[in-house]
Structure formats: C-alpha cells, structure tokens
Write a protein that holds these residues in place. Sequence first.
Motif, PDB file in Angstrom:
ATOM      1  N   PRO A 317      -5.737 -32.202 -26.918  1.00  0.00           N
ATOM      2  CA  PRO A 317      -4.968 -33.386 -26.539  1.00  0.00           C
ATOM      3  C   PRO A 317      -3.953 -33.847 -27.595  1.00  0.00           C
ATOM      4  O   PRO A 317      -3.040 -34.578 -27.289  1.00  0.00           O
ATOM      5  N   GLU A 318      -4.115 -33.392 -28.867  1.00  0.00           N
ATOM      6  CA  GLU A 318      -3.238 -33.913 -29.917  1.00  0.00           C
ATOM      7  C   GLU A 318      -1.783 -33.493 -29.735  1.00  0.00           C
ATOM      8  O   GLU A 318      -0.861 -34.158 -30.224  1.00  0.00           O
ATOM      9  N   ALA A 319      -1.561 -32.375 -29.023  1.00  0.00           N
ATOM     10  CA  ALA A 319      -0.190 -31.899 -28.824  1.00  0.00           C
ATOM     11  C   ALA A 319       0.676 -32.922 -28.103  1.00  0.00           C
ATOM     12  O   ALA A 319       1.898 -32.913 -28.243  1.00  0.00           O
ATOM     13  N   ARG A 320       0.044 -33.805 -27.353  1.00  0.00           N
ATOM     14  CA  ARG A 320       0.827 -34.815 -26.616  1.00  0.00           C
ATOM     15  C   ARG A 320       1.613 -35.703 -27.586  1.00  0.00           C
ATOM     16  O   ARG A 320       2.717 -36.145 -27.274  1.00  0.00           O
ATOM     17  N   ILE A 321       1.030 -35.968 -28.782  1.00  0.00           N
ATOM     18  CA  ILE A 321       1.706 -36.820 -29.762  1.00  0.00           C
ATOM     19  C   ILE A 321       2.919 -36.096 -30.329  1.00  0.00           C
ATOM     20  O   ILE A 321       4.000 -36.673 -30.505  1.00  0.00           O
ATOM     21  N   ILE A 322       2.752 -34.815 -30.619  1.00  0.00           N
ATOM     22  CA  ILE A 322       3.847 -34.018 -31.172  1.00  0.00           C
ATOM     23  C   ILE A 322       4.985 -33.902 -30.162  1.00  0.00           C
ATOM     24  O   ILE A 322       6.163 -34.030 -30.506  1.00  0.00           O
ATOM     25  N   LEU A 323       4.633 -33.662 -28.903  1.00  0.00           N
ATOM     26  CA  LEU A 323       5.654 -33.567 -27.860  1.00  0.00           C
ATOM     27  C   LEU A 323       6.395 -34.894 -27.705  1.00  0.00           C
ATOM     28  O   LEU A 323       7.619 -34.922 -27.530  1.00  0.00           O
ATOM     29  N   ALA A 324       5.647 -35.991 -27.769  1.00  0.00           N
ATOM     30  CA  ALA A 324       6.287 -37.307 -27.667  1.00  0.00           C
ATOM     31  C   ALA A 324       7.232 -37.544 -28.836  1.00  0.00           C
ATOM     32  O   ALA A 324       8.345 -38.068 -28.663  1.00  0.00           O
ATOM     33  N   HIS A 325       6.807 -37.148 -30.036  1.00  0.00           N
ATOM     34  CA  HIS A 325       7.642 -37.277 -31.236  1.00  0.00           C
ATOM     35  C   HIS A 325       8.978 -36.566 -31.033  1.00  0.00           C
ATOM     36  O   HIS A 325      10.057 -37.142 -31.225  1.00  0.00           O
ATOM     37  N   ALA A 326       8.906 -35.301 -30.622  1.00  0.00           N
ATOM     38  CA  ALA A 326      10.130 -34.507 -30.459  1.00  0.00           C
ATOM     39  C   ALA A 326      10.992 -35.023 -29.313  1.00  0.00           C
ATOM     40  O   ALA A 326      12.224 -35.100 -29.427  1.00  0.00           O
ATOM     41  N   ALA A 327      10.345 -35.375 -28.197  1.00  0.00           N
ATOM     42  CA  ALA A 327      11.098 -35.859 -27.039  1.00  0.00           C
ATOM     43  C   ALA A 327      11.804 -37.176 -27.346  1.00  0.00           C
ATOM     44  O   ALA A 327      12.957 -37.397 -26.949  1.00  0.00           O
ATOM     45  N   LEU A 328      11.124 -38.045 -28.060  1.00  0.00           N
ATOM     46  CA  LEU A 328      11.739 -39.325 -28.430  1.00  0.00           C
ATOM     47  C   LEU A 328      12.873 -39.142 -29.434  1.00  0.00           C
ATOM     48  O   LEU A 328      13.847 -39.907 -29.424  1.00  0.00           O
ATOM     49  N   HIS A 329      12.763 -38.138 -30.299  1.00  0.00           N
ATOM     50  CA  HIS A 329      13.877 -37.851 -31.220  1.00  0.00           C
ATOM     51  C   HIS A 329      15.129 -37.492 -30.410  1.00  0.00           C
ATOM     52  O   HIS A 329      16.219 -38.020 -30.657  1.00  0.00           O
ATOM     53  N   VAL A 330      14.951 -36.612 -29.423  1.00  0.00           N
ATOM     54  CA  VAL A 330      16.084 -36.233 -28.577  1.00  0.00           C
ATOM     55  C   VAL A 330      16.607 -37.439 -27.805  1.00  0.00           C
ATOM     56  O   VAL A 330      17.815 -37.651 -27.692  1.00  0.00           O
ATOM     57  N   ALA A 331      15.706 -38.251 -27.285  1.00  0.00           N
ATOM     58  CA  ALA A 331      16.121 -39.411 -26.490  1.00  0.00           C
ATOM     59  C   ALA A 331      16.848 -40.445 -27.334  1.00  0.00           C
ATOM     60  O   ALA A 331      17.852 -41.020 -26.898  1.00  0.00           O
ATOM     61  N   ARG A 332      16.362 -40.687 -28.537  1.00  0.00           N
ATOM     62  CA  ARG A 332      16.907 -41.763 -29.364  1.00  0.00           C
ATOM     63  C   ARG A 332      18.119 -41.329 -30.194  1.00  0.00           C
ATOM     64  O   ARG A 332      18.840 -42.173 -30.717  1.00  0.00           O
ATOM     65  N   ALA A 333      18.351 -40.047 -30.339  1.00  0.00           N
ATOM     66  CA  ALA A 333      19.464 -39.564 -31.162  1.00  0.00           C
ATOM     67  C   ALA A 333      20.797 -39.812 -30.460  1.00  0.00           C
ATOM     68  O   ALA A 333      20.872 -39.859 -29.233  1.00  0.00           O
ATOM     69  N   PRO A 334      21.887 -39.958 -31.241  1.00  0.00           N
ATOM     70  CA  PRO A 334      23.219 -39.980 -30.619  1.00  0.00           C
ATOM     71  C   PRO A 334      23.452 -38.654 -29.916  1.00  0.00           C
ATOM     72  O   PRO A 334      22.840 -37.642 -30.262  1.00  0.00           O
ATOM     73  N   LYS A 335      24.320 -38.667 -28.923  1.00  0.00           N
ATOM     74  CA  LYS A 335      24.466 -37.498 -28.068  1.00  0.00           C
ATOM     75  C   LYS A 335      25.810 -36.793 -28.278  1.00  0.00           C
ATOM     76  O   LYS A 335      26.841 -37.430 -28.503  1.00  0.00           O
ATOM     77  N   SER A 336      25.770 -35.466 -28.186  1.00  0.00           N
ATOM     78  CA  SER A 336      26.980 -34.645 -28.193  1.00  0.00           C
ATOM     79  C   SER A 336      26.720 -33.401 -27.356  1.00  0.00           C
ATOM     80  O   SER A 336      25.716 -32.708 -27.553  1.00  0.00           O
ATOM     81  N   ASN A 337      27.620 -33.136 -26.450  1.00  0.00           N
ATOM     82  CA  ASN A 337      27.529 -31.959 -25.587  1.00  0.00           C
ATOM     83  C   ASN A 337      28.504 -30.866 -26.032  1.00  0.00           C
ATOM     84  O   ASN A 337      28.715 -29.892 -25.336  1.00  0.00           O
ATOM     85  N   SER A 338      29.104 -31.043 -27.226  1.00  0.00           N
ATOM     86  CA  SER A 338      30.206 -30.167 -27.629  1.00  0.00           C
ATOM     87  C   SER A 338      29.769 -28.713 -27.814  1.00  0.00           C
ATOM     88  O   SER A 338      30.535 -27.793 -27.499  1.00  0.00           O
ATOM     89  N   ALA A 339      28.564 -28.473 -28.326  1.00  0.00           N
ATOM     90  CA  ALA A 339      28.111 -27.092 -28.528  1.00  0.00           C
ATOM     91  C   ALA A 339      27.925 -26.392 -27.190  1.00  0.00           C
ATOM     92  O   ALA A 339      28.389 -25.259 -26.990  1.00  0.00           O
ATOM     93  N   CYS A 340      27.244 -27.060 -26.258  1.00  0.00           N
ATOM     94  CA  CYS A 340      27.003 -26.488 -24.934  1.00  0.00           C
ATOM     95  C   CYS A 340      28.318 -26.264 -24.194  1.00  0.00           C
ATOM     96  O   CYS A 340      28.571 -25.190 -23.636  1.00  0.00           O
ATOM     97  N   ARG A 341      29.162 -27.266 -24.199  1.00  0.00           N
ATOM     98  CA  ARG A 341      30.438 -27.166 -23.494  1.00  0.00           C
ATOM     99  C   ARG A 341      31.348 -26.126 -24.145  1.00  0.00           C
ATOM    100  O   ARG A 341      32.040 -25.360 -23.469  1.00  0.00           O
ATOM    101  N   GLY A 342      31.339 -26.078 -25.478  1.00  0.00           N
ATOM    102  CA  GLY A 342      32.205 -25.154 -26.195  1.00  0.00           C
ATOM    103  C   GLY A 342      31.857 -23.706 -25.938  1.00  0.00           C
ATOM    104  O   GLY A 342      32.758 -22.878 -25.679  1.00  0.00           O
ATOM    105  N   ILE A 343      30.569 -23.338 -26.002  1.00  0.00           N
ATOM    106  CA  ILE A 343      30.203 -21.940 -25.762  1.00  0.00           C
ATOM    107  C   ILE A 343      30.442 -21.569 -24.309  1.00  0.00           C
ATOM    108  O   ILE A 343      30.803 -20.426 -23.989  1.00  0.00           O
TER     109      ILE A 343
END
Length: 434
Positions: A317-343
């Motif tokens: 069950p501990e993996a849920r905390i790690i997944l939440a940590h990473a998912a929240l980092h992505v959610a809370r970070a400023p966003k840029s689509n330039s790498a995806c759009r550029g390639i």
Amino acid sequence: MSDLFDAAPVQGHVPLAAALRPQTLEDVIGQGAITGQGTILRRRISAGALGSLILYGPPGVGKTTIARAVGNMLGKEFRPLHATRDGVKELRKIADEARIRPLLIFVDEVHRFSATQADDLLSICEEGTADFVGATTGNPYHALPPALVSRSTILKLEPMSIDDMEEVVRRGLAHLRKQGSDVEMSDAHIRLVAGRSGGDARRALTTLESLCLGHPGGRVTITEAMLEEAYASAAVNHDRSGDQHYDVVSSFVKSMRGSDADATLYWLARLIHAGEDPRYIARRIMVHASEDVGLADNSALQTAVAASTAVERIGYPEARIILAHAALHVARAPKSNSACRGIGAALELVEGSAPVVVPKHLRDTHYAGAAKLGHEGYRFPHDDPRGWVEQDYVPGLRPGSLYQSDARGSASFEARADRFWEDLTGRRVAKTFP
C-alpha cells in the motif's frame, strides 16, 4: 454479464431489480438524452423502423431495459440472445421465426460474437428480417466488426447521475414496502447507496435488497454499521480492459495537466482502489511530466522517474504515497507543452519533406581525410567566452519554426532560459504566448 432486468424465474424469489423492470421508456430512470421525446430512438419507434441499434455503456445503466421497453412499444416479441451462450444455430432459428412474425432480436455482450455469428447477424441486418438491438460495454468502434457498426445506430449510455440513482433506490424502497417489508432508511443513507453504486442501478438495487431482506419481523432500520458491512469489499466500477479503464486514466492525466490537485488525487485513488498496477500509473506520470510540464520544471520528470523506480521496489500500500507525490508534482508545477509540440512539428517536417543535406561543417571529422572532403568549418562554442557562436545548424530552418517557448511567469526554467538567450543573442525567443 446478466442485465439489470433479465427475466427472473416464475417460481421462487424474484430479484428486486427484475421486479422493477420498466415496461416503457417513460418508466426508465435516467438516460433522457437517449429516451426523451424527439430523440432518434423515439423517432424510429414512432416510424416503426427501428432497424439495427447498438446500445453502448457500462454495466447496470439500462441497456437491456431500454431494449425490452422498445420491444413493448413496437409490439414485437423480445428474443434475447447472449453472445457467449447462443451460437449460430440459435441465431438462424430466430431469424427464420422473424420471417413469419415480428421480432426484436436482442444480443447481450454483442462484442463477444465470433466472426461467423457476426456474419449471420449482418445478414439479418442487411435483409431487415428483424429489428436488432445489441448491447456492449466495449466501445463499438473498437470492439465490433466495422460492417456491423456501419449498419447500426450507435447510442451511448452514460453512468446514471446520483439524483437518478436516488430515484432508483427510492423506487426500490417503495416496492419493498408494498411487498410488506417495513423498511426505514434515512435520506443520507439513501444518498450513500446511490453514490456508492457508481451509476450502476443493478448494484444499487442488489445492495438495497441485501440490506432489507432476511430480518426477523418488525421494522428494519438501515444503520451505518449495516452499510459498512455491505460495502466492506465493494469495488468501484472499473473495467481494467475496457472503456472505464481508459476513461479514468484519461481523467487522471487531464487533471494533472489542468493543475487540479484535488481531482488528480481523486482519479489516482480510483485507479489505486481498482487495483491498477502502480507501475502503469507511474509510467503515465512520467509521460506527462515531460508532455505537460517539460521545460517549465525539469525536476518533475526526475520526480516521476524516481517514483517509477520506487514503486518497483515497494508496491502497495505504501506505493500510493509515492504515486501521489509524483502526480501532485506534475499537477502543481507550471506547465509547458513545448517539448511535446516541438518534436511533433519536427517529425511532421521530416516525414513530409526531402531530407536536409548535412552541412559540411557539421559532418563527422573523426577520421583521416575528413578535411580533404571539405568537412571543416565547425566553430566550437566552448572556445567562445559566451559559450555560444552564431552558425547554421539546419540550412533554411527558420528560428522558432519548430520550438516555441511556453514560458509562463518568471519562476519556470523555460522563462529563465528565454531571458538568458535573449540577453546573449539579442534576438527574441519565439513564444507561443508573446
């Protein structure tokens, strides 16, 4: 999978879901976009020309219920088939019968039909021998033969709203009381059953019946403890191989992209509760750390990769905390689509145009004779005190034609990089949002 209102035995206990089977579309709760006045289904019924119909949606939302009601309204005998139980012989027998009397052929789990069964069904549809309704929990555009899809009207049913589910539960209570059960259930508990049923009316009625039946005489009051017992091991609707899986995953990644931390945690919890492989979730977070955060915060990918490594070693069950940590980092970070759009833009250019000849000053020089071939003229950026020199890397490629900065706000790496290069080169960086 049996439907909400499959026919019950004549003798013995009649399940509550079967007892409440609607006879017309007016009796159907929810699905107003499908069953309401003026809809394509109503118009076809009015014209007496149903033809071939595919009802597509999760379990317990009324696919067979609607099919039975349509049969009643058309005055046609309802002949159910099940793809896993009934073969070509049964299908052909019913087709022969349909030539002498009006039938509505209903096939549950039509996505499980074999190629031979599908061919026979197509023949019935082509000839107009009988009206046909198929039910499937899988996306028909993926799960059914294209020929059958092209000959059918596709109607998508949605999970029922919580208000509709409350009406289902109240209708079930009224029926139980009419049958002599003195049942007392608070509005809060009704709403809890409605909400915990995941838009599945059959599940709600089955739970209600389990709560109410089998008590010794007298009034039955539904309590919190009884509900806890009923839901102790109840799973959330989540077909890990079907649309429900992809819809929940889609909601999860779109919530991260949309920077909604609460929604990100909710959909992540849905995936975890359904038993989704934590490695799969971690892979999705890694993808979107680059696709949606990218150069705005390079550490998001580092967090996602670290989370992927961690869940390999730890698990639930501990993996849920790690997944939440990473998912929240992505959610809370400023966003840029330039790498995806550029390639994407670069690949489109490479695939759709003649290849650019590699400039001589960029060609490999790690062999004797390279200079004699004219492979020279490269200027080494580190020899310049600025760490940069002006030179052509792709002849004819206009600056900003592939990469455009998505810098938003001064805190992101991309914004800092923009300022650095603008100061150094004296040229404005191409930006998606000037």
